[in-house]
Motif scaffolding. Structure first.
Motif, PDB file in Angstrom:
ATOM      1  N   PHE A  86      90.523  75.416   0.007  1.00  0.00           N
ATOM      2  CA  PHE A  86      91.910  75.210   0.417  1.00  0.00           C
ATOM      3  C   PHE A  86      92.402  73.942  -0.248  1.00  0.00           C
ATOM      4  O   PHE A  86      91.827  72.877  -0.042  1.00  0.00           O
ATOM      5  CB  PHE A  86      92.005  75.036   1.939  1.00  0.00           C
ATOM      6  CG  PHE A  86      91.909  76.315   2.723  1.00  0.00           C
ATOM      7  CD1 PHE A  86      91.091  77.350   2.325  1.00  0.00           C
ATOM      8  CD2 PHE A  86      92.652  76.471   3.884  1.00  0.00           C
ATOM      9  CE1 PHE A  86      91.005  78.521   3.063  1.00  0.00           C
ATOM     10  CE2 PHE A  86      92.570  77.641   4.625  1.00  0.00           C
ATOM     11  CZ  PHE A  86      91.756  78.670   4.219  1.00  0.00           C
ATOM     12  N   ASN A  87      93.466  74.066  -1.027  1.00  0.00           N
ATOM     13  CA  ASN A  87      94.023  72.908  -1.708  1.00  0.00           C
ATOM     14  C   ASN A  87      95.527  72.877  -1.439  1.00  0.00           C
ATOM     15  O   ASN A  87      96.327  73.080  -2.332  1.00  0.00           O
ATOM     16  CB  ASN A  87      93.719  73.001  -3.206  1.00  0.00           C
ATOM     17  CG  ASN A  87      93.952  71.677  -3.909  1.00  0.00           C
ATOM     18  OD1 ASN A  87      94.394  70.711  -3.301  1.00  0.00           O
ATOM     19  ND2 ASN A  87      93.675  71.643  -5.199  1.00  0.00           N
ATOM     20  N   MET A  88      95.891  72.646  -0.177  1.00  0.00           N
ATOM     21  CA  MET A  88      97.287  72.697   0.226  1.00  0.00           C
ATOM     22  C   MET A  88      97.743  71.358   0.807  1.00  0.00           C
ATOM     23  O   MET A  88      98.744  71.299   1.505  1.00  0.00           O
ATOM     24  CB  MET A  88      97.483  73.792   1.274  1.00  0.00           C
ATOM     25  CG  MET A  88      97.111  75.165   0.747  1.00  0.00           C
ATOM     26  SD  MET A  88      97.190  76.432   2.024  1.00  0.00           S
ATOM     27  CE  MET A  88      95.870  75.925   3.091  1.00  0.00           C
ATOM     28  N   GLY A  89      96.967  70.330   0.576  1.00  0.00           N
ATOM     29  CA  GLY A  89      97.293  69.030   1.153  1.00  0.00           C
ATOM     30  C   GLY A  89      96.865  68.976   2.616  1.00  0.00           C
ATOM     31  O   GLY A  89      96.238  69.905   3.124  1.00  0.00           O
ATOM     32  N   ASP A  90      97.223  67.899   3.261  1.00  0.00           N
ATOM     33  CA  ASP A  90      96.790  67.664   4.642  1.00  0.00           C
ATOM     34  C   ASP A  90      97.745  68.385   5.604  1.00  0.00           C
ATOM     35  O   ASP A  90      98.596  67.773   6.236  1.00  0.00           O
ATOM     36  CB  ASP A  90      96.751  66.160   4.916  1.00  0.00           C
ATOM     37  CG  ASP A  90      95.854  65.825   6.099  1.00  0.00           C
ATOM     38  OD1 ASP A  90      95.196  66.735   6.630  1.00  0.00           O
ATOM     39  OD2 ASP A  90      95.824  64.641   6.486  1.00  0.00           O
ATOM     40  N   ILE A  91      97.603  69.689   5.685  1.00  0.00           N
ATOM     41  CA  ILE A  91      98.475  70.503   6.534  1.00  0.00           C
ATOM     42  C   ILE A  91      98.081  70.351   8.004  1.00  0.00           C
ATOM     43  O   ILE A  91      97.005  69.825   8.317  1.00  0.00           O
ATOM     44  CB  ILE A  91      98.427  71.996   6.117  1.00  0.00           C
ATOM     45  CG1 ILE A  91      96.989  72.541   6.172  1.00  0.00           C
ATOM     46  CG2 ILE A  91      99.030  72.187   4.728  1.00  0.00           C
ATOM     47  CD1 ILE A  91      96.846  74.018   5.883  1.00  0.00           C
ATOM     48  N   THR A  92      98.938  70.811   8.891  1.00  0.00           N
ATOM     49  CA  THR A  92      98.624  70.724  10.313  1.00  0.00           C
ATOM     50  C   THR A  92      97.617  71.812  10.690  1.00  0.00           C
ATOM     51  O   THR A  92      97.445  72.796   9.957  1.00  0.00           O
ATOM     52  CB  THR A  92      99.889  70.912  11.184  1.00  0.00           C
ATOM     53  OG1 THR A  92     100.384  72.237  10.986  1.00  0.00           O
ATOM     54  CG2 THR A  92     100.958  69.884  10.858  1.00  0.00           C
ATOM     55  N   LEU A  93      96.994  71.643  11.837  1.00  0.00           N
ATOM     56  CA  LEU A  93      96.072  72.648  12.340  1.00  0.00           C
ATOM     57  C   LEU A  93      96.793  73.992  12.478  1.00  0.00           C
ATOM     58  O   LEU A  93      96.249  75.036  12.122  1.00  0.00           O
ATOM     59  CB  LEU A  93      95.478  72.207  13.681  1.00  0.00           C
ATOM     60  CG  LEU A  93      94.605  73.224  14.427  1.00  0.00           C
ATOM     61  CD1 LEU A  93      93.445  73.713  13.580  1.00  0.00           C
ATOM     62  CD2 LEU A  93      94.104  72.630  15.735  1.00  0.00           C
ATOM     63  N   GLN A  94      98.043  73.964  12.965  1.00  0.00           N
ATOM     64  CA  GLN A  94      98.813  75.207  13.104  1.00  0.00           C
ATOM     65  C   GLN A  94      98.995  75.892  11.750  1.00  0.00           C
ATOM     66  O   GLN A  94      98.819  77.104  11.631  1.00  0.00           O
ATOM     67  CB  GLN A  94     100.185  74.927  13.737  1.00  0.00           C
ATOM     68  CG  GLN A  94     101.012  76.195  13.988  1.00  0.00           C
ATOM     69  CD  GLN A  94     100.347  77.149  14.967  1.00  0.00           C
ATOM     70  OE1 GLN A  94     100.162  76.803  16.117  1.00  0.00           O
ATOM     71  NE2 GLN A  94      99.969  78.340  14.514  1.00  0.00           N
ATOM     72  N   GLU A  95      99.326  75.120  10.716  1.00  0.00           N
ATOM     73  CA  GLU A  95      99.504  75.693   9.369  1.00  0.00           C
ATOM     74  C   GLU A  95      98.184  76.260   8.850  1.00  0.00           C
ATOM     75  O   GLU A  95      98.170  77.296   8.176  1.00  0.00           O
ATOM     76  CB  GLU A  95     100.036  74.625   8.407  1.00  0.00           C
ATOM     77  CG  GLU A  95     101.480  74.227   8.697  1.00  0.00           C
ATOM     78  CD  GLU A  95     101.932  72.981   7.949  1.00  0.00           C
ATOM     79  OE1 GLU A  95     103.076  72.980   7.467  1.00  0.00           O
ATOM     80  OE2 GLU A  95     101.158  72.002   7.851  1.00  0.00           O
ATOM     81  N   PHE A  96      97.086  75.596   9.167  1.00  0.00           N
ATOM     82  CA  PHE A  96      95.753  76.061   8.778  1.00  0.00           C
ATOM     83  C   PHE A  96      95.482  77.429   9.420  1.00  0.00           C
ATOM     84  O   PHE A  96      95.065  78.373   8.754  1.00  0.00           O
ATOM     85  CB  PHE A  96      94.716  75.019   9.220  1.00  0.00           C
ATOM     86  CG  PHE A  96      93.308  75.295   8.779  1.00  0.00           C
ATOM     87  CD1 PHE A  96      92.858  74.879   7.537  1.00  0.00           C
ATOM     88  CD2 PHE A  96      92.411  75.944   9.626  1.00  0.00           C
ATOM     89  CE1 PHE A  96      91.541  75.108   7.137  1.00  0.00           C
ATOM     90  CE2 PHE A  96      91.100  76.177   9.236  1.00  0.00           C
ATOM     91  CZ  PHE A  96      90.671  75.753   7.985  1.00  0.00           C
ATOM     92  N   LEU A  97      95.743  77.523  10.723  1.00  0.00           N
ATOM     93  CA  LEU A  97      95.541  78.781  11.447  1.00  0.00           C
ATOM     94  C   LEU A  97      96.452  79.883  10.903  1.00  0.00           C
ATOM     95  O   LEU A  97      96.024  81.018  10.702  1.00  0.00           O
ATOM     96  CB  LEU A  97      95.800  78.588  12.949  1.00  0.00           C
ATOM     97  CG  LEU A  97      94.884  77.605  13.670  1.00  0.00           C
ATOM     98  CD1 LEU A  97      95.399  77.331  15.084  1.00  0.00           C
ATOM     99  CD2 LEU A  97      93.447  78.100  13.710  1.00  0.00           C
ATOM    100  N   ASP A  98      97.710  79.514  10.636  1.00  0.00           N
ATOM    101  CA  ASP A  98      98.682  80.480  10.091  1.00  0.00           C
ATOM    102  C   ASP A  98      98.241  80.993   8.726  1.00  0.00           C
ATOM    103  O   ASP A  98      98.420  82.167   8.403  1.00  0.00           O
ATOM    104  CB  ASP A  98     100.076  79.842   9.959  1.00  0.00           C
ATOM    105  CG  ASP A  98     100.722  79.580  11.313  1.00  0.00           C
ATOM    106  OD1 ASP A  98     100.240  80.126  12.333  1.00  0.00           O
ATOM    107  OD2 ASP A  98     101.706  78.813  11.353  1.00  0.00           O
ATOM    108  N   HIS A  99      97.676  80.099   7.915  1.00  0.00           N
ATOM    109  CA  HIS A  99      97.224  80.486   6.574  1.00  0.00           C
ATOM    110  C   HIS A  99      96.142  81.571   6.673  1.00  0.00           C
ATOM    111  O   HIS A  99      96.173  82.552   5.934  1.00  0.00           O
ATOM    112  CB  HIS A  99      96.707  79.271   5.800  1.00  0.00           C
ATOM    113  CG  HIS A  99      96.267  79.595   4.407  1.00  0.00           C
ATOM    114  ND1 HIS A  99      97.163  79.875   3.394  1.00  0.00           N
ATOM    115  CD2 HIS A  99      95.037  79.719   3.855  1.00  0.00           C
ATOM    116  CE1 HIS A  99      96.495  80.156   2.286  1.00  0.00           C
ATOM    117  NE2 HIS A  99      95.199  80.054   2.542  1.00  0.00           N
ATOM    118  N   PHE A 100      95.207  81.403   7.592  1.00  0.00           N
ATOM    119  CA  PHE A 100      94.160  82.419   7.778  1.00  0.00           C
ATOM    120  C   PHE A 100      94.776  83.749   8.205  1.00  0.00           C
ATOM    121  O   PHE A 100      94.370  84.806   7.740  1.00  0.00           O
ATOM    122  CB  PHE A 100      93.130  81.972   8.826  1.00  0.00           C
ATOM    123  CG  PHE A 100      91.958  81.270   8.209  1.00  0.00           C
ATOM    124  CD1 PHE A 100      90.865  81.984   7.763  1.00  0.00           C
ATOM    125  CD2 PHE A 100      91.961  79.898   8.070  1.00  0.00           C
ATOM    126  CE1 PHE A 100      89.788  81.350   7.171  1.00  0.00           C
ATOM    127  CE2 PHE A 100      90.884  79.249   7.479  1.00  0.00           C
ATOM    128  CZ  PHE A 100      89.803  79.974   7.024  1.00  0.00           C
TER     129      PHE A 100
END
Length: 118
Positions: A24-38
């Motif tokens: 994952f190379n999307m910068g320091d995203i939020t936990l919510q954005e991390f979950l949404d990405h999955f």
């Protein structure tokens, strides 16, 4: 070579080994954005995320804590849960993720996530 593990990602079979990672190379995203990405990218519902011995997110955790953490950047979640600062020269956070397929509700075995936060 290490043994292969089969996973179905994006409807395709992926045979991965211990040498593989999800990068994952999307910068320091939020936990919510991390979950949404999955969810959006892999059609996976994340049930747990761990960093070393620290559980950063789990479906059985205190709801209020989970909601607070979802707004935090991933590096902030790591430092607040592990109670350790990340060294200034560290670029990646290595995470273990447990997730279920949104269509079949079956657990999907995943390699570690190499999360670039800087």
């Amino acid at each position: 070579a290490p043994a292969k593990t089969k996973a179905i990602l994006k409807g395709k079979e992926w045979n991965w080994t211990a040498w593989d990672s999800l990068d994952f190379n999307m910068g320091d995203i939020t936990l919510q954005e991390f979950l949404d990405h999955f969810e959006n990218e892999y059609r996976l519902d994340v049930s747990m995320i761990s960093y070393g011995v620290s559980i950063l997110f789990s479906f059985f955790a205190n709801r209020k804590k989970v909601e607070e953490r979802k707004k935090m950047k991933m590096s902030e979640v790591v430092t607040s849960v592990s109670k350790k600062e990340l060294p200034p020269n560290q670029l990646f956070i290595i995470l273990e993720v447990i997730a279920n397929d949104l269509d079949t509700d079956e657990e999907v075995e995943l390699p570690y996530v190499k999360f670039r936060f800087r």
